[in-house]
Design a protein around this motif. Structure first.
Motif, PDB file in Angstrom:
ATOM      1  N   VAL A 177      50.672  56.904  55.267  1.00  0.00           N
ATOM      2  CA  VAL A 177      51.692  56.872  54.340  1.00  0.00           C
ATOM      3  C   VAL A 177      51.057  56.543  52.861  1.00  0.00           C
ATOM      4  O   VAL A 177      50.443  55.214  52.839  1.00  0.00           O
ATOM      5  N   PRO A 178      51.465  57.492  51.926  1.00  0.00           N
ATOM      6  CA  PRO A 178      50.862  56.711  50.549  1.00  0.00           C
ATOM      7  C   PRO A 178      51.266  55.200  50.302  1.00  0.00           C
ATOM      8  O   PRO A 178      52.475  55.055  50.292  1.00  0.00           O
ATOM      9  N   SER A 179      50.360  54.352  49.907  1.00  0.00           N
ATOM     10  CA  SER A 179      50.975  52.832  49.773  1.00  0.00           C
ATOM     11  C   SER A 179      49.862  52.205  48.916  1.00  0.00           C
ATOM     12  O   SER A 179      48.644  52.252  49.505  1.00  0.00           O
ATOM     13  N   ASP A 180      49.927  51.718  47.777  1.00  0.00           N
ATOM     14  CA  ASP A 180      49.003  50.739  47.166  1.00  0.00           C
ATOM     15  C   ASP A 180      49.069  49.344  47.718  1.00  0.00           C
ATOM     16  O   ASP A 180      48.176  48.733  47.145  1.00  0.00           O
ATOM     17  N   THR A 181      49.769  48.891  48.784  1.00  0.00           N
ATOM     18  CA  THR A 181      50.039  47.709  49.121  1.00  0.00           C
ATOM     19  C   THR A 181      50.184  47.710  50.604  1.00  0.00           C
ATOM     20  O   THR A 181      50.865  48.564  51.125  1.00  0.00           O
ATOM     21  N   SER A 182      49.943  46.563  51.340  1.00  0.00           N
ATOM     22  CA  SER A 182      50.055  46.293  52.600  1.00  0.00           C
ATOM     23  C   SER A 182      51.397  45.200  52.560  1.00  0.00           C
ATOM     24  O   SER A 182      51.628  44.838  53.794  1.00  0.00           O
ATOM     25  N   ASP A 183      51.759  44.657  51.540  1.00  0.00           N
ATOM     26  CA  ASP A 183      52.841  43.694  51.484  1.00  0.00           C
ATOM     27  C   ASP A 183      54.354  44.506  51.743  1.00  0.00           C
ATOM     28  O   ASP A 183      54.485  45.238  51.134  1.00  0.00           O
ATOM     29  N   TRP A 184      54.879  43.979  52.809  1.00  0.00           N
ATOM     30  CA  TRP A 184      55.973  44.435  53.222  1.00  0.00           C
ATOM     31  C   TRP A 184      57.159  44.634  52.356  1.00  0.00           C
ATOM     32  O   TRP A 184      58.079  45.487  52.025  1.00  0.00           O
ATOM     33  N   ASP A 185      57.416  43.592  51.507  1.00  0.00           N
ATOM     34  CA  ASP A 185      58.385  43.241  50.427  1.00  0.00           C
ATOM     35  C   ASP A 185      58.121  44.571  49.423  1.00  0.00           C
ATOM     36  O   ASP A 185      59.298  44.967  49.014  1.00  0.00           O
ATOM     37  N   GLN A 186      57.119  44.846  49.022  1.00  0.00           N
ATOM     38  CA  GLN A 186      56.745  45.744  48.100  1.00  0.00           C
ATOM     39  C   GLN A 186      56.979  47.319  48.589  1.00  0.00           C
ATOM     40  O   GLN A 186      57.373  47.927  48.172  1.00  0.00           O
ATOM     41  N   ILE A 187      56.576  47.257  50.007  1.00  0.00           N
ATOM     42  CA  ILE A 187      56.901  48.628  50.400  1.00  0.00           C
ATOM     43  C   ILE A 187      58.229  48.937  50.501  1.00  0.00           C
ATOM     44  O   ILE A 187      58.934  49.823  50.445  1.00  0.00           O
ATOM     45  N   ASP A 189      60.733  47.583  48.701  1.00  0.00           N
ATOM     46  CA  ASP A 189      61.234  48.081  47.232  1.00  0.00           C
ATOM     47  C   ASP A 189      61.054  49.290  47.053  1.00  0.00           C
ATOM     48  O   ASP A 189      61.613  49.883  46.476  1.00  0.00           O
ATOM     49  N   HIS A 190      59.789  50.102  47.560  1.00  0.00           N
ATOM     50  CA  HIS A 190      59.381  51.236  47.161  1.00  0.00           C
ATOM     51  C   HIS A 190      60.110  52.521  48.122  1.00  0.00           C
ATOM     52  O   HIS A 190      60.713  53.193  47.452  1.00  0.00           O
ATOM     53  N   TYR A 191      60.052  52.134  49.441  1.00  0.00           N
ATOM     54  CA  TYR A 191      60.728  53.264  50.169  1.00  0.00           C
ATOM     55  C   TYR A 191      61.970  52.868  50.586  1.00  0.00           C
ATOM     56  O   TYR A 191      62.783  53.721  51.184  1.00  0.00           O
ATOM     57  N   GLY A 192      62.616  51.762  50.598  1.00  0.00           N
ATOM     58  CA  GLY A 192      64.021  51.623  50.669  1.00  0.00           C
ATOM     59  C   GLY A 192      64.327  51.821  52.687  1.00  0.00           C
ATOM     60  O   GLY A 192      63.564  51.378  53.338  1.00  0.00           O
ATOM     61  N   GLU A 193      65.317  52.369  52.698  1.00  0.00           N
ATOM     62  CA  GLU A 193      65.618  52.645  53.980  1.00  0.00           C
ATOM     63  C   GLU A 193      64.623  53.684  54.862  1.00  0.00           C
ATOM     64  O   GLU A 193      64.470  53.609  55.769  1.00  0.00           O
ATOM     65  N   GLN A 194      63.731  54.295  54.114  1.00  0.00           N
ATOM     66  CA  GLN A 194      62.709  54.952  54.530  1.00  0.00           C
ATOM     67  C   GLN A 194      61.514  54.443  55.302  1.00  0.00           C
ATOM     68  O   GLN A 194      60.607  54.846  55.679  1.00  0.00           O
ATOM     69  N   SER A 195      61.672  53.085  54.912  1.00  0.00           N
ATOM     70  CA  SER A 195      60.631  52.003  55.419  1.00  0.00           C
ATOM     71  C   SER A 195      60.877  51.823  56.813  1.00  0.00           C
ATOM     72  O   SER A 195      59.808  51.616  57.635  1.00  0.00           O
ATOM     73  N   VAL A 196      61.929  52.250  57.444  1.00  0.00           N
ATOM     74  CA  VAL A 196      62.177  52.112  58.831  1.00  0.00           C
ATOM     75  C   VAL A 196      61.264  53.192  59.561  1.00  0.00           C
ATOM     76  O   VAL A 196      61.182  54.585  59.324  1.00  0.00           O
ATOM     77  N   GLY A 197      60.600  52.673  60.775  1.00  0.00           N
ATOM     78  CA  GLY A 197      59.481  53.365  61.322  1.00  0.00           C
ATOM     79  C   GLY A 197      58.083  53.319  60.888  1.00  0.00           C
ATOM     80  O   GLY A 197      57.267  53.756  61.558  1.00  0.00           O
ATOM     81  N   LEU A 198      57.838  52.653  59.740  1.00  0.00           N
ATOM     82  CA  LEU A 198      56.469  52.473  59.180  1.00  0.00           C
ATOM     83  C   LEU A 198      55.825  51.300  59.954  1.00  0.00           C
ATOM     84  O   LEU A 198      56.272  50.370  60.260  1.00  0.00           O
ATOM     85  N   LEU A 199      54.374  51.834  60.274  1.00  0.00           N
ATOM     86  CA  LEU A 199      53.615  50.672  60.769  1.00  0.00           C
ATOM     87  C   LEU A 199      52.581  50.229  60.028  1.00  0.00           C
ATOM     88  O   LEU A 199      52.003  50.789  58.942  1.00  0.00           O
ATOM     89  N   GLY A 200      52.331  48.992  60.309  1.00  0.00           N
ATOM     90  CA  GLY A 200      51.103  48.412  59.505  1.00  0.00           C
ATOM     91  C   GLY A 200      50.141  48.284  60.623  1.00  0.00           C
ATOM     92  O   GLY A 200      50.336  47.733  61.820  1.00  0.00           O
ATOM     93  N   ILE A 201      48.775  48.810  60.547  1.00  0.00           N
ATOM     94  CA  ILE A 201      47.738  48.856  61.599  1.00  0.00           C
ATOM     95  C   ILE A 201      46.579  48.137  61.109  1.00  0.00           C
ATOM     96  O   ILE A 201      45.874  48.549  59.925  1.00  0.00           O
ATOM     97  N   THR A 202      46.284  47.052  61.823  1.00  0.00           N
ATOM     98  CA  THR A 202      45.070  46.433  61.312  1.00  0.00           C
ATOM     99  C   THR A 202      43.977  46.140  62.542  1.00  0.00           C
ATOM    100  O   THR A 202      44.492  45.919  63.701  1.00  0.00           O
ATOM    101  N   LYS A 203      42.912  46.213  62.412  1.00  0.00           N
ATOM    102  CA  LYS A 203      42.072  46.060  63.393  1.00  0.00           C
ATOM    103  C   LYS A 203      41.854  44.566  63.659  1.00  0.00           C
ATOM    104  O   LYS A 203      41.927  43.756  62.957  1.00  0.00           O
ATOM    105  N   THR A 204      41.708  44.290  65.021  1.00  0.00           N
ATOM    106  CA  THR A 204      41.965  42.678  65.469  1.00  0.00           C
ATOM    107  C   THR A 204      40.532  41.970  64.844  1.00  0.00           C
ATOM    108  O   THR A 204      40.697  40.890  64.498  1.00  0.00           O
TER     109      THR A 204
END
Length: 299
Positions: A177-187, A189-204
């Motif tokens: 998903v296009p995003s300049d940040t991985s900060d959830w608050d900014q995400i 602010d940008h996507y609003g209700e469409q944030s539901v279902g978004l994943l943050g994926i980080t290698k351990t």
């Protein structure tokens, strides 16, 4: 983890503290808290907030102090610093003066004094943390802004009861998903209700690095056969779900989840991915989010 489970575990101290109150009293305190959090820029004093919430200053101070284990003035100062630290860490385009104004401080000098007095640091040092510090080092700072409890922070006390489970997840197909940040608050602010279902994926293997070096991909799950960018392998995950309202609670959930995985004897899969998932966004009452967290483990 499915999205039709029981309500997520609450890790918002204010909700836990207000829950036993009679409805009429709870609503007044909720109004006061809303003013404290949503109108910081106005710089209201706690006395003004009490008046706007239809509570006398005397009763508000007495009841608030008894209920929250700190005075309303102290609470308001701590919340202002929570927001200031967040802006310093994640909004580098904002000047120190801008941040002071947004958080209700009279000036950048007033913010500087509060940071030195309460956290023993400076705005410049916090901004450097955004680049150089690890998540664990940031949590040490966040803990200083946690809600005081009878023993340690209230966030930590609540998290001790955080339900965690071992679950098996099938392979997941993900699309970036296009995003300049991985900060959830900014995400949010940008996507609003469409944030539901978004994943943050980080290698351990990334989790011990500094924030600037950690690569987190923001994505969404798609059905097998649909166009996708990557596949998260199937396997066992140590999981939890929580309703959050602050960075303090967020960092506490992560620490508790990893600690409970270790206590249960699970080893983190070095080839796996740590998953964060926005399950729900509260746009009406408190403004918090429900998140799922999944650690890949070797079971």
């Amino acid at each position: 983890m499915s999205a039709d489970k029981d309500p997520a575990f609450n890790l918002v101290p204010e909700i836990a503290l207000l829950a036993p109150l009679p409805e009429h009293m709870r609503k007044r305190f909720e109004q006061a808290l809303l003013l404290m959090h949503e109108q910081l820029e106005e710089g209201f004093s706690w006395q003004q907030i009490a008046k706007k919430s239809a509570i006398s200053s005397f009763h508000f101070h007495r009841q608030f102090s008894k209920l929250f284990n700190e005075t309303p003035g102290r609470y308001l100062s701590r919340i202002r610093l929570q927001y200031a630290v967040y802006y310093l860490l994640y909004h580098e385009t904002l000047s120190i003066t801008d941040i002071a104004q947004l958080c209700g401080f009279a000036s950048s000098q007033a913010l500087a004094k509060a940071l030195k007095r309460e956290l023993g640091t400076t705005a410049k040092a916090i901004r450097l943390m955004a680049q150089q510090a690890t998540p664990q080092q940031t949590k040490v700072l966040m803990d200083k802004l946690a809600h005081p409890g009878d023993s340690g922070s209230l966030e930590k006390q609540l998290a001790e009861a955080l339900p965690c489970t071992l679950e098996y997840c099938e392979a997941r197909y993900i699309k970036a998903v296009p995003s300049d940040t991985s900060d959830w608050d900014q995400i949010l602010d940008h996507y609003g209700e469409q944030s539901v279902g978004l994943l943050g994926i980080t290698k351990t293997t990334e989790l011990e690095k500094s924030w600037s070096a950690i690569e987190t991909q923001i994505a969404k799950s798609v059905e097998p056969g649909e166009p996708h960018d990557a596949v998260i392998k199937s396997g066992h995950y140590f999981c939890c779900r929580a309703y959050l309202l602050s960075d303090v609670a967020y960092s506490q959930v992560l620490q508790t989840l990893f600690e409970k995985a270790q206590q249960a004897g699970y080893n983190i899969d070095p080839e796996g991915h740590f998953i964060e998932w926005i399950e729900g966004v509260d746009l009406e009452q408190y403004g918090g989010i429900t998140m799922q967290f999944q650690i890949p483990v070797i079971a």
